[in-house]
Design a protein around this motif. Structure first.
Motif, PDB file in Angstrom:
ATOM      1  N   GLY A  28      11.357  -8.494  -0.521  1.00 42.83           N
ATOM      2  CA  GLY A  28      11.945  -7.373   0.217  1.00 42.83           C
ATOM      3  C   GLY A  28      11.095  -6.120   0.133  1.00 42.83           C
ATOM      4  O   GLY A  28      10.807  -5.474   1.156  1.00 42.83           O
ATOM      5  N   LEU A  29      10.666  -5.765  -1.071  1.00 41.75           N
ATOM      6  CA  LEU A  29       9.864  -4.556  -1.262  1.00 41.75           C
ATOM      7  C   LEU A  29       8.477  -4.703  -0.629  1.00 41.75           C
ATOM      8  O   LEU A  29       7.958  -3.765  -0.012  1.00 41.75           O
ATOM      9  CB  LEU A  29       9.744  -4.244  -2.747  1.00 41.75           C
ATOM     10  N   GLY A  30       7.889  -5.885  -0.786  1.00 43.35           N
ATOM     11  CA  GLY A  30       6.581  -6.129  -0.176  1.00 43.35           C
ATOM     12  C   GLY A  30       6.652  -6.108   1.340  1.00 43.35           C
ATOM     13  O   GLY A  30       5.732  -5.626   2.012  1.00 43.35           O
ATOM     14  N   GLY A  31       7.752  -6.617   1.884  1.00 43.20           N
ATOM     15  CA  GLY A  31       7.945  -6.586   3.334  1.00 43.20           C
ATOM     16  C   GLY A  31       8.058  -5.163   3.854  1.00 43.20           C
ATOM     17  O   GLY A  31       7.480  -4.817   4.894  1.00 43.20           O
ATOM     18  N   LEU A  32       8.791  -4.324   3.127  1.00 42.41           N
ATOM     19  CA  LEU A  32       8.923  -2.917   3.523  1.00 42.41           C
ATOM     20  C   LEU A  32       7.578  -2.195   3.410  1.00 42.41           C
ATOM     21  O   LEU A  32       7.264  -1.324   4.228  1.00 42.41           O
ATOM     22  CB  LEU A  32       9.973  -2.222   2.660  1.00 42.41           C
ATOM     23  N   THR A  33       6.783  -2.560   2.416  1.00 43.62           N
ATOM     24  CA  THR A  33       5.430  -2.004   2.286  1.00 43.62           C
ATOM     25  C   THR A  33       4.608  -2.297   3.528  1.00 43.62           C
ATOM     26  O   THR A  33       3.911  -1.420   4.069  1.00 43.62           O
ATOM     27  CB  THR A  33       4.719  -2.588   1.049  1.00 43.62           C
ATOM     28  N   LEU A  34       4.698  -3.547   4.013  1.00 47.79           N
ATOM     29  CA  LEU A  34       3.979  -3.928   5.233  1.00 47.79           C
ATOM     30  C   LEU A  34       4.437  -3.108   6.431  1.00 47.79           C
ATOM     31  O   LEU A  34       3.633  -2.722   7.285  1.00 47.79           O
ATOM     32  CB  LEU A  34       4.195  -5.421   5.522  1.00 47.79           C
ATOM     33  N   VAL A  35       5.739  -2.840   6.504  1.00 47.26           N
ATOM     34  CA  VAL A  35       6.275  -2.050   7.614  1.00 47.26           C
ATOM     35  C   VAL A  35       5.630  -0.672   7.636  1.00 47.26           C
ATOM     36  O   VAL A  35       5.161  -0.203   8.690  1.00 47.26           O
ATOM     37  CB  VAL A  35       7.813  -1.915   7.496  1.00 47.26           C
ATOM     38  N   TYR A  36       5.568  -0.018   6.478  1.00 49.21           N
ATOM     39  CA  TYR A  36       4.988   1.326   6.426  1.00 49.21           C
ATOM     40  C   TYR A  36       3.477   1.296   6.651  1.00 49.21           C
ATOM     41  O   TYR A  36       2.905   2.251   7.201  1.00 49.21           O
ATOM     42  CB  TYR A  36       5.334   2.002   5.102  1.00 49.21           C
ATOM     43  N   GLU A  37       2.822   0.215   6.249  1.00 50.24           N
ATOM     44  CA  GLU A  37       1.393   0.091   6.538  1.00 50.24           C
ATOM     45  C   GLU A  37       1.145  -0.016   8.037  1.00 50.24           C
ATOM     46  O   GLU A  37       0.220   0.601   8.579  1.00 50.24           O
ATOM     47  CB  GLU A  37       0.817  -1.132   5.821  1.00 50.24           C
ATOM     48  N   ARG A  38       1.983  -0.784   8.712  1.00 52.61           N
ATOM     49  CA  ARG A  38       1.836  -0.934  10.162  1.00 52.61           C
ATOM     50  C   ARG A  38       2.200   0.354  10.898  1.00 52.61           C
ATOM     51  O   ARG A  38       1.581   0.690  11.910  1.00 52.61           O
ATOM     52  CB  ARG A  38       2.709  -2.088  10.655  1.00 52.61           C
ATOM     53  N   LEU A  39       3.185   1.074  10.400  1.00 57.11           N
ATOM     54  CA  LEU A  39       3.529   2.364  11.001  1.00 57.11           C
ATOM     55  C   LEU A  39       2.357   3.328  10.894  1.00 57.11           C
ATOM     56  O   LEU A  39       2.096   4.121  11.801  1.00 57.11           O
ATOM     57  CB  LEU A  39       4.758   2.965  10.311  1.00 57.11           C
ATOM     58  N   ASN A  40       1.656   3.262   9.761  1.00 57.89           N
ATOM     59  CA  ASN A  40       0.482   4.107   9.579  1.00 57.89           C
ATOM     60  C   ASN A  40      -0.623   3.743  10.570  1.00 57.89           C
ATOM     61  O   ASN A  40      -1.269   4.619  11.169  1.00 57.89           O
ATOM     62  CB  ASN A  40      -0.035   3.977   8.141  1.00 57.89           C
ATOM     63  N   PHE A  45       1.639   7.057  11.058  1.00 53.08           N
ATOM     64  CA  PHE A  45       2.636   7.474  10.068  1.00 53.08           C
ATOM     65  C   PHE A  45       1.907   7.765   8.749  1.00 53.08           C
ATOM     66  O   PHE A  45       0.920   7.108   8.440  1.00 53.08           O
ATOM     67  CB  PHE A  45       3.656   6.353   9.879  1.00 53.08           C
ATOM     68  N   PRO A  46       2.374   8.754   7.956  1.00 54.11           N
ATOM     69  CA  PRO A  46       1.722   9.051   6.670  1.00 54.11           C
ATOM     70  C   PRO A  46       1.605   7.807   5.794  1.00 54.11           C
ATOM     71  O   PRO A  46       2.542   7.017   5.695  1.00 54.11           O
ATOM     72  CB  PRO A  46       2.654  10.085   6.044  1.00 54.11           C
ATOM     73  N   ASN A  47       0.458   7.660   5.128  1.00 55.21           N
ATOM     74  CA  ASN A  47       0.170   6.436   4.381  1.00 55.21           C
ATOM     75  C   ASN A  47       0.697   6.456   2.949  1.00 55.21           C
ATOM     76  O   ASN A  47       0.712   5.425   2.284  1.00 55.21           O
ATOM     77  CB  ASN A  47      -1.342   6.186   4.358  1.00 55.21           C
ATOM     78  N   TYR A  48       1.147   7.628   2.471  1.00 59.96           N
ATOM     79  CA  TYR A  48       1.525   7.712   1.060  1.00 59.96           C
ATOM     80  C   TYR A  48       2.729   6.841   0.725  1.00 59.96           C
ATOM     81  O   TYR A  48       2.846   6.328  -0.387  1.00 59.96           O
ATOM     82  CB  TYR A  48       1.796   9.173   0.664  1.00 59.96           C
ATOM     83  N   LEU A  49       3.638   6.647   1.698  1.00 63.86           N
ATOM     84  CA  LEU A  49       4.802   5.797   1.433  1.00 63.86           C
ATOM     85  C   LEU A  49       4.386   4.346   1.238  1.00 63.86           C
ATOM     86  O   LEU A  49       4.904   3.654   0.364  1.00 63.86           O
ATOM     87  CB  LEU A  49       5.815   5.907   2.583  1.00 63.86           C
ATOM     88  N   ALA A  50       3.446   3.895   2.060  1.00 63.65           N
ATOM     89  CA  ALA A  50       2.958   2.516   1.931  1.00 63.65           C
ATOM     90  C   ALA A  50       2.280   2.308   0.577  1.00 63.65           C
ATOM     91  O   ALA A  50       2.495   1.290  -0.090  1.00 63.65           O
ATOM     92  CB  ALA A  50       1.988   2.195   3.065  1.00 63.65           C
ATOM     93  N   LEU A  51       1.475   3.269   0.157  1.00 67.12           N
ATOM     94  CA  LEU A  51       0.786   3.157  -1.130  1.00 67.12           C
ATOM     95  C   LEU A  51       1.780   3.190  -2.288  1.00 67.12           C
ATOM     96  O   LEU A  51       1.629   2.450  -3.272  1.00 67.12           O
ATOM     97  CB  LEU A  51      -0.226   4.304  -1.279  1.00 67.12           C
ATOM     98  N   PHE A  52       2.803   4.034  -2.164  1.00 59.16           N
ATOM     99  CA  PHE A  52       3.839   4.111  -3.191  1.00 59.16           C
ATOM    100  C   PHE A  52       4.583   2.783  -3.304  1.00 59.16           C
ATOM    101  O   PHE A  52       4.786   2.259  -4.408  1.00 59.16           O
ATOM    102  CB  PHE A  52       4.809   5.244  -2.860  1.00 59.16           C
ATOM    103  N   MET A  53       4.972   2.222  -2.147  1.00 53.76           N
ATOM    104  CA  MET A  53       5.685   0.943  -2.134  1.00 53.76           C
ATOM    105  C   MET A  53       4.798  -0.192  -2.645  1.00 53.76           C
ATOM    106  O   MET A  53       5.269  -1.109  -3.321  1.00 53.76           O
ATOM    107  CB  MET A  53       6.152   0.622  -0.714  1.00 53.76           C
ATOM    108  N   LEU A  54       3.510  -0.115  -2.345  1.00 54.62           N
ATOM    109  CA  LEU A  54       2.577  -1.147  -2.815  1.00 54.62           C
ATOM    110  C   LEU A  54       2.501  -1.147  -4.335  1.00 54.62           C
ATOM    111  O   LEU A  54       2.506  -2.215  -4.968  1.00 54.62           O
ATOM    112  CB  LEU A  54       1.193  -0.905  -2.223  1.00 54.62           C
ATOM    113  N   GLY A  55       2.471   0.049  -4.921  1.00 51.73           N
ATOM    114  CA  GLY A  55       2.444   0.150  -6.371  1.00 51.73           C
ATOM    115  C   GLY A  55       3.688  -0.420  -7.011  1.00 51.73           C
ATOM    116  O   GLY A  55       3.615  -1.175  -7.999  1.00 51.73           O
TER     117      GLY A  55
END
Length: 325
Positions: A28-40, A45-55
């Protein structure tokens, strides 16, 4: 009073009952990370959310992995029970799928890390695929054992082409894709038969209905990754994913009063999958309606992941997770 008594009855060593289903949290968390990466990538879309979720996703993956390895070392018999359980056996593939999702997550940051996750994820997943099918053949399963979680070890093969494009020859990726698409159709027929003609799912398994969204949505992304063609079959896959998404929301009354179970994480990855497929559809068509759908689905997916994560933390604090069922 009943709550206090139930808490007192919880075994002190909860490692013994640490469930394999915990790997669904990384899905679930990894899937949401992908969503924010694609939004970027697509919507700037700002990339900091994707990096935060990736961590967070990476940290939790290794944390869950460490706990399960400790369980394997200390309570080997409990792991054997899960590996021979007609329902829980399907969740072992969540481990390999988590690695495949992390492989996709890391693709744009650290290619070597991404390839490493892919290699191990693909090897483990094909093992779980063959093991699960053999398990189904060699055991006298009943219709009541069937549920959408059956899709996890088999249809999870559709994720391999997404993670592996460029790492291995396409013929290998088509092999995985063929398995996923074929067994999606077969298993869907079985699950639909169970839903319509047999007893309802137990409340704890109701969230797994969301898994119906994932196969066509992931299949769509995987097909585009392999062929690069938005053809008739691709359109069918995308629209089926959209159909099942609308269907589960039409059935919202079936979910609103369900007591929390770790199976709530089944809500998360399928929603991330349909969101990703919608973002891809916008990228391919540039139609405004898909842009709107992308933002709406991202918002819904984020809220669902946050709610499930909060409930998980609350119930862990109450020691209502990792107990004997």
């Amino acid at each position: 009073m009943q709550v206090q008594e139930s808490i007192k009855s919880i075994p002190s060593n909860r490692l013994q009952f640490f469930p394999i289903m915990m790997f669904a949290t990384i899905m679930g968390l990894g899937g949401l990370t992908l969503v924010y990466e694609r939004l970027n990538t697509i919507f700037s879309f700002p990339n900091y959310l994707a990096l935060f979720m990736l961590g967070i996703s990476t940290f939790l993956f290794f944390l869950v992995l460490i706990f399960y390895i400790l369980k394997l070392i200390k309570y080997k018999d409990e792991v054997k029970k899960e590996f021979s359980h007609p329902i829980r056996v399907n969740f072992f593939a969540a481990f390999s799928i988590s690695m495949l999702i992390l492989s996709i997550d890391y693709r744009h940051y650290y290619t070597n890390v991404s390839e490493l996750f892919f290699i191990f994820g693909a090897i483990f997943h094909i093992f779980f695929t063959y093991y699960t099918i053999r398990f189904w053949i060699n055991n006298n399963l009943e219709m009541q054992h069937s549920n959408p979680a059956w899709f996890i070890p088999i249809v999870g093969n559709l994720i391999v082409p997404i993670a592996g494009k460029g790492f291995v020859d396409d013929s290998i990726l088509y092999f995985y894709f063929s398995i996923g698409i074929f067994f999606w159709i077969i298993l869907f027929s079985i699950i639909l038969n169970r839903i319509i003609f047999h007893n309802q799912f137990a409340p704890k398994f109701m969230p797994t209905l969301f898994i119906l969204i994932a196969p066509p949505s992931i299949g769509f992304i995987s097909y585009i990754k392999l062929t690069g063609s938005l053809d008739f079959f691709a359109q069918i896959l995308f629209n089926l994913g959209l159909f099942f998404t609308i269907l589960v929301f039409v059935m919202y009354k079936n979910f609103v009063k369900i007591k929390f179970f770790i199976s709530w994480w089944a809500f998360t990855f399928p929603m991330a999958a349909v969101t990703l497929s919608t973002i891809l559809m916008y990228e391919l068509t540039q139609k405004g309606i898909y842009s709107i759908f992308s933002y709406v689905l991202t918002f819904i997916t984020t809220i669902i992941v946050l709610l499930v994560a909060i409930q998980t933390i609350k119930h862990m604090q109450k020691k209502e997770i990792c107990i004997m069922e």
